[in-house]
Scaffold this motif. Sequence first.
Motif, short mmCIF file in Angstrom:
data_model
loop_
_atom_site.label_atom_id
_atom_site.label_comp_id
_atom_site.label_asym_id
_atom_site.label_seq_id
_atom_site.Cartn_x
_atom_site.Cartn_y
_atom_site.Cartn_z
N ALA A 34 -7.93 -0.67 -10.53
CA ALA A 34 -7.73 -2.06 -10.93
C ALA A 34 -6.44 -2.66 -10.40
CB ALA A 34 -7.77 -2.16 -12.46
N GLN A 35 -5.63 -1.88 -9.70
CA GLN A 35 -4.32 -2.39 -9.26
C GLN A 35 -4.48 -3.57 -8.31
OE1 GLN A 35 -2.08 0.23 -6.34
NE2 GLN A 35 -3.84 1.59 -6.71
N LYS A 36 -3.57 -4.50 -8.39
CA LYS A 36 -3.52 -5.65 -7.51
C LYS A 36 -2.34 -5.49 -6.57
CE LYS A 36 -6.93 -7.67 -9.68
NZ LYS A 36 -8.27 -7.79 -9.05
N LEU A 37 -2.62 -5.55 -5.28
CA LEU A 37 -1.56 -5.36 -4.29
C LEU A 37 -0.69 -6.61 -4.21
CD1 LEU A 37 -3.62 -3.61 -1.47
CD2 LEU A 37 -2.15 -2.55 -3.20
N ASP A 38 0.60 -6.38 -4.20
CA ASP A 38 1.58 -7.47 -4.15
C ASP A 38 2.01 -7.68 -2.69
OD1 ASP A 38 3.47 -9.38 -4.76
OD2 ASP A 38 4.96 -7.95 -5.50
N TRP A 39 1.24 -8.48 -1.96
CA TRP A 39 1.50 -8.69 -0.54
C TRP A 39 2.71 -9.61 -0.35
CZ3 TRP A 39 -0.88 -5.66 2.80
CH2 TRP A 39 -2.12 -5.11 2.48
N LYS A 40 3.64 -9.17 0.50
CA LYS A 40 4.85 -9.95 0.80
C LYS A 40 5.14 -9.85 2.29
CE LYS A 40 7.02 -9.12 -3.72
NZ LYS A 40 8.21 -8.53 -4.42
N GLN A 65 1.87 -9.12 6.48
CA GLN A 65 2.13 -8.91 5.06
C GLN A 65 2.12 -7.42 4.76
OE1 GLN A 65 -1.26 -11.24 3.59
NE2 GLN A 65 0.18 -12.78 2.84
N CYS A 66 3.01 -7.00 3.87
CA CYS A 66 3.11 -5.60 3.49
C CYS A 66 2.98 -5.44 1.98
CB CYS A 66 4.44 -5.01 3.96
SG CYS A 66 4.54 -4.76 5.75
N ALA A 67 2.48 -4.30 1.56
CA ALA A 67 2.32 -3.99 0.14
C ALA A 67 2.34 -2.48 -0.03
CB ALA A 67 1.02 -4.58 -0.40
N THR A 68 2.41 -2.03 -1.27
CA THR A 68 2.36 -0.61 -1.59
C THR A 68 1.23 -0.34 -2.56
OG1 THR A 68 4.76 -0.35 -1.28
CG2 THR A 68 3.63 1.36 -2.54
N MET A 69 0.37 0.60 -2.22
CA MET A 69 -0.73 1.01 -3.09
C MET A 69 -0.37 2.32 -3.77
SD MET A 69 -4.66 2.06 -2.03
CE MET A 69 -4.19 3.72 -1.50
N GLU A 70 -0.59 2.39 -5.06
CA GLU A 70 -0.34 3.63 -5.78
C GLU A 70 -1.58 4.51 -5.73
OE1 GLU A 70 2.57 4.68 -7.15
OE2 GLU A 70 3.40 2.88 -6.21
N THR A 82 1.99 9.69 -9.35
CA THR A 82 1.45 8.91 -8.24
C THR A 82 2.39 8.93 -7.04
OG1 THR A 82 2.46 6.84 -9.02
CG2 THR A 82 0.22 7.35 -9.80
N ILE A 83 1.84 8.49 -5.91
CA ILE A 83 2.61 8.36 -4.67
C ILE A 83 2.32 6.97 -4.11
CG2 ILE A 83 0.73 9.38 -3.29
CD1 ILE A 83 2.86 10.63 -1.49
N GLY A 84 3.34 6.32 -3.57
CA GLY A 84 3.16 4.98 -3.00
C GLY A 84 2.73 5.06 -1.54
N ILE A 85 1.65 4.37 -1.21
CA ILE A 85 1.14 4.32 0.17
C ILE A 85 1.45 2.95 0.75
CG2 ILE A 85 -0.87 4.59 1.65
CD1 ILE A 85 -0.13 7.13 0.09
N ALA A 86 2.29 2.91 1.79
CA ALA A 86 2.70 1.65 2.40
C ALA A 86 1.58 1.08 3.26
CB ALA A 86 3.96 1.86 3.24
N LEU A 87 1.28 -0.22 3.08
CA LEU A 87 0.22 -0.90 3.82
C LEU A 87 0.76 -2.10 4.56
CD1 LEU A 87 -2.55 -1.17 1.02
CD2 LEU A 87 -2.15 0.72 2.58
N ILE A 88 0.04 -2.50 5.61
CA ILE A 88 0.33 -3.73 6.34
C ILE A 88 -0.99 -4.40 6.69
CG2 ILE A 88 0.39 -2.62 8.64
CD1 ILE A 88 2.68 -4.59 9.34
N ARG A 89 -0.99 -5.73 6.74
CA ARG A 89 -2.21 -6.41 7.14
C ARG A 89 -1.90 -7.72 7.86
NH1 ARG A 89 -4.89 -9.24 1.67
NH2 ARG A 89 -3.23 -10.81 1.37
N ALA A 90 -2.87 -8.14 8.68
CA ALA A 90 -2.91 -9.47 9.27
C ALA A 90 -4.24 -10.08 8.85
CB ALA A 90 -2.80 -9.40 10.79
N ARG A 91 -4.20 -11.18 8.14
CA ARG A 91 -5.43 -11.78 7.64
C ARG A 91 -6.31 -12.27 8.79
NH1 ARG A 91 -5.29 -12.98 2.16
NH2 ARG A 91 -7.56 -13.09 2.46
#
Length: 511
Positions: A34-40, A65-70, A82-91
């Motif tokens: 259910a986590q919501k990614l906080d894209w910044k 935009q980057c975010a961290t998924m647990e 938990t461990i944080g997984i670093a993400l990046i995206r281009a819409r």
Amino acid sequence: MRPSRIRTALAVTALLPALLVACGGGSRDGNLLAQKLDWKDCPAPSVAQGGGNPPSPLPGGGTWQCATMEAPLDWSNPKGDTIGIALIRARANGDPGKRIGSLIFNFGGPGGSGVTSLPAFAGDYAKLRTRYDLVSFDPRGVGRSDPVKCKSNEQLDEYFQQDATPDNSAERAQLVNRTKQFNAACEKNSGRTLPHVRTTDAARDMDLMRQVLGDRKLHYFGISYGTELGGVYAHLFPKHVGRAVFDGVVDPTKDPEQSALGQAKGFQLALDNFADDCTSKIEECPIGDTAQDVKNRIAKLLKDLDKKPIPGIFPRQLTQTDATNGIAQSLYSKDFWEYLTAGLEEAYDGDGKILMLLSDSMNGRNQNGEYSNIIPANIAINCADEKPRYTVDDIQRKLPTFRAASPLFGDFLAWGMLSCSNWAVPGAADHPEVSAPGAAPILVVGNTGDPATPYEGARRMVDALGKGVGVELTYKGQGHGAYDSKDKCVQNAVNAYLLDGKVPTAGAVCS
């Protein structure tokens, strides 16, 4: 340098215990789902990611935009730490009504930061962005995802210059001792993470990622080791596979020794092609009169460096190990051949700067003397995946076979099999399990001149995935991988599949 540093695509993985496999993906912590990614906006890359500046704005507007998924640190205990997984995206920038979903990339290694790699190569995937959000990540143990740490920058400078091809008992003992020290440092500084960086762990992270991103299926583009990660994902979650492409394909049937031997043959082939190319041109080849002369002069250079290094990048000297590493790096792409020619020219005149720069690039060292964590992560993932542990006696018995496969790289790759000796975590299996009955078609692209993941691996991946899953496309070219060669035939076939679902004819060839 040990083979895990040159073997960008040859980590070997295994299944988690049968209990986890039986769960398929249903054993999830509801809170993590259910986590919501906080894209910044993305920050500048960390040192572990390679350093540098924040990613440039996207062509035509928009920002990364980057975010961290647990994710669970231990997938056998999904409600634990938990461990944080670093993400990046281009819409996606096309018609919103035609958006397919997210396209997740893994660029290989293992140990490469997807958060820094995706912006670097994004121009090559511009067409795919018309219907996908382009997404990548730092796998666990990599970059900003709880990076594996071993030694300091100064200690790594010394470590990477060690004699990786010992000629006598004293040198062999020294190599064994330094390997033990390095591996002990990894355990001391990253003991919490080391048991949980297997490829199966990363595959489960990707399925959590798929769900958190809101996708019904995982659409995926795996390159080099990323093909192994994709194959393991398909095995664990065959019904979740969407449109997937494997490029620069790891042979999933080989154990570490067979993989290293295959790479010896692959890099020797690439060196042969480089020498032929240089001496076949109209202008004079500056590093040899014939292809064999080119290779003889390189062999002599390495033999001389073993006895007496030459000045490299002050205060470091170019050693035999550095030079071999730099030559290997330049064979990953035909675009680098001109730098190899220039580096050899300079080295013959007593200047080792260019070959050392190439070696530094392979090892993740920047001009400030800081190392990314690509090598510690690479070794940690390889050693967690690979069950065999090799001894000095094992390698000495195998040296004749490796030397026959490659006079230049044989010793280098054979001795690299010591990398996992005295590792803190037992290896999981001899080779990865990638059978994926019931999965959607996966496009498997093999390059006939690939040094790091030899062409034969593509056919074996197709066979291992199972009937009706793998679809092979051959590219008759040079370098590691095919799509980024910018060959229009390859790119058109891959784009047609990912964008429109058009599966190429099995056995199609691009030349």
